[in-house]
Write an enzyme that holds these catalytic residues in place. Sequence first.
Site, short mmCIF file in Angstrom:
data_model
loop_
_atom_site.label_atom_id
_atom_site.label_comp_id
_atom_site.label_asym_id
_atom_site.label_seq_id
_atom_site.Cartn_x
_atom_site.Cartn_y
_atom_site.Cartn_z
N GLN A 1 0.84 -1.20 0.00
CA GLN A 1 0.00 0.00 0.00
C GLN A 1 0.88 1.25 0.00
O GLN A 1 0.65 2.19 -0.77
CB GLN A 1 -0.89 -0.02 1.25
CG GLN A 1 -1.64 1.26 1.45
CD GLN A 1 -2.41 1.37 2.76
OE1 GLN A 1 -3.20 2.30 2.89
NE2 GLN A 1 -2.24 0.48 3.69
N ASP B 1 13.78 -10.15 -1.72
CA ASP B 1 13.19 -10.75 -0.51
C ASP B 1 14.02 -10.21 0.65
O ASP B 1 15.23 -10.50 0.75
CB ASP B 1 13.28 -12.28 -0.60
CG ASP B 1 12.73 -12.95 0.64
OD1 ASP B 1 12.67 -12.30 1.71
OD2 ASP B 1 12.36 -14.13 0.56
N ALA C 1 6.95 -5.74 4.71
CA ALA C 1 6.71 -6.17 6.09
C ALA C 1 5.70 -7.29 6.11
O ALA C 1 4.93 -7.48 5.17
CB ALA C 1 6.17 -4.99 6.91
N ASP D 1 2.26 1.98 15.65
CA ASP D 1 1.75 2.33 16.98
C ASP D 1 1.45 1.07 17.82
O ASP D 1 1.25 1.16 19.02
CB ASP D 1 0.47 3.17 16.85
CG ASP D 1 -0.61 2.48 16.03
OD1 ASP D 1 -0.26 1.81 15.04
OD2 ASP D 1 -1.79 2.58 16.39
N TYR E 1 2.48 -9.30 16.04
CA TYR E 1 2.87 -8.31 15.02
C TYR E 1 3.60 -7.14 15.69
O TYR E 1 4.70 -6.75 15.25
CB TYR E 1 1.62 -7.81 14.29
CG TYR E 1 1.84 -6.59 13.44
CD1 TYR E 1 2.53 -6.66 12.24
CD2 TYR E 1 1.36 -5.33 13.85
CE1 TYR E 1 2.74 -5.53 11.46
CE2 TYR E 1 1.57 -4.20 13.07
CZ TYR E 1 2.25 -4.30 11.88
OH TYR E 1 2.46 -3.18 11.12
N TRP F 1 -2.63 3.30 11.73
CA TRP F 1 -3.81 3.19 10.86
C TRP F 1 -3.59 3.72 9.44
O TRP F 1 -4.25 4.66 9.00
CB TRP F 1 -5.00 3.94 11.48
CG TRP F 1 -5.42 3.50 12.83
CD1 TRP F 1 -4.84 2.59 13.66
CD2 TRP F 1 -6.57 3.99 13.54
NE1 TRP F 1 -5.55 2.48 14.83
CE2 TRP F 1 -6.62 3.32 14.78
CE3 TRP F 1 -7.57 4.93 13.25
CZ2 TRP F 1 -7.61 3.57 15.73
CZ3 TRP F 1 -8.55 5.17 14.19
CH2 TRP F 1 -8.57 4.50 15.40
#
Length: 285
Positions: free
Chosen positions: A11, A36, A60, A102, A125, A150
């Site tokens: 993204q 990779d 990630a 966060d 995570y 977010w």
Amino acid sequence: MKVLVTGGNSQFAQALRESNRSGNIDVEYLNREELDITDFEAWNACLKKFNPSVVINAAAYTNVEKAEDEEQLALAVNADGAAFGALACERLGCKYIQLSTDYVFDGKEPIPRTENDLTNPLSSYGRSKLKGEEKIGEVNSDAVIIRVSWLYSPFGKNFYKTMVKLFQKGDEVKVVNDQIASPTNAVELSLRLLQAIENGRVKKMSGLYHYAEKGEVSWFDFARGILDRLPVTCKLTAVDSSVFPTKAERPAYSKLNAERFFEAAGVTEIDWEHSLDECMKIELK
Ligand SMILES: NC(=O)c1ccc[n+]([C@@H]2O[C@H](COP(=O)([O-])OP(=O)(O)OC[C@H]3O[C@@H](n4cnc5c(N)ncnc54)[C@H](OP(=O)(O)O)[C@@H]3O)[C@@H](O)[C@H]2O)c1
């Protein structure tokens, strides 16, 4: 100046393509097949081939739920892979930028978190990303680690896109109102990162930074903001997190205090509502 972005299909990388549409900055995007990040030799080979001034590691392990069952894999990518990149960059003398989260905080105190606050991740995570931060610090004191909360945009998989699609269907939508932070438009974030690279400030930055948009909201408030901007009607209901049980625990409050970043980077803050307006001008991909 050349910037190399790993996780070329992420993204974030797609958002960066959007913010660099003018092509002002020479950016090379490498997807998982091309690099990779868990392969140290592959890092060395790519850095040698492209000789970048700055590397942004956007690759990630990001599946927060699945990470509860795959902590080793999450660690291999988010901790070892990130540290390999930081070490390879340190040896070449190029700036390494890592995106973090966060979710390194437990969110128990409702005060915006600074870089000096104690971490206490609640999920695999979060632990894997924190381990990555620590390992990067051990091998590259010049690296820049930027925590964000977010992340959303018209690209990839994220809450914003899910909401737009649900609202367009017109079904009733229930959203939790007991988790608070600030949404981060990945296009606005990448725009500011590119500005800080261009204005020369990134070169002088090192260590940990928090990036956030102005204001704080619950997921429900954010969903309301999205719905209010769409030409559709839909029933939106606020619910408690217990309505949607998840394997991974999320922080209840994880608004990040971003003063340090904005002072160092010499770029302007944006408030979350203006940022959402900007996001909605871009077609969903
Ligand atoms: N999304 C959020 O809400 C959020 C919040 C805070 C921080 N962050 C951080 O922001 C960064 C960008 O997030 P995002 O939402 O843009 O991520 P994303 O869309 O989930 O993309 C992650 C990318 O990493 C790639 N990848 C996974 N393992 C890899 C490996 N071993 N080598 C190379 N590439 C690998 C994936 O490749 P494939 O496409 O091949 O699977 C994918 O393209 C991450 O560091 C994330 O932890 C995200």
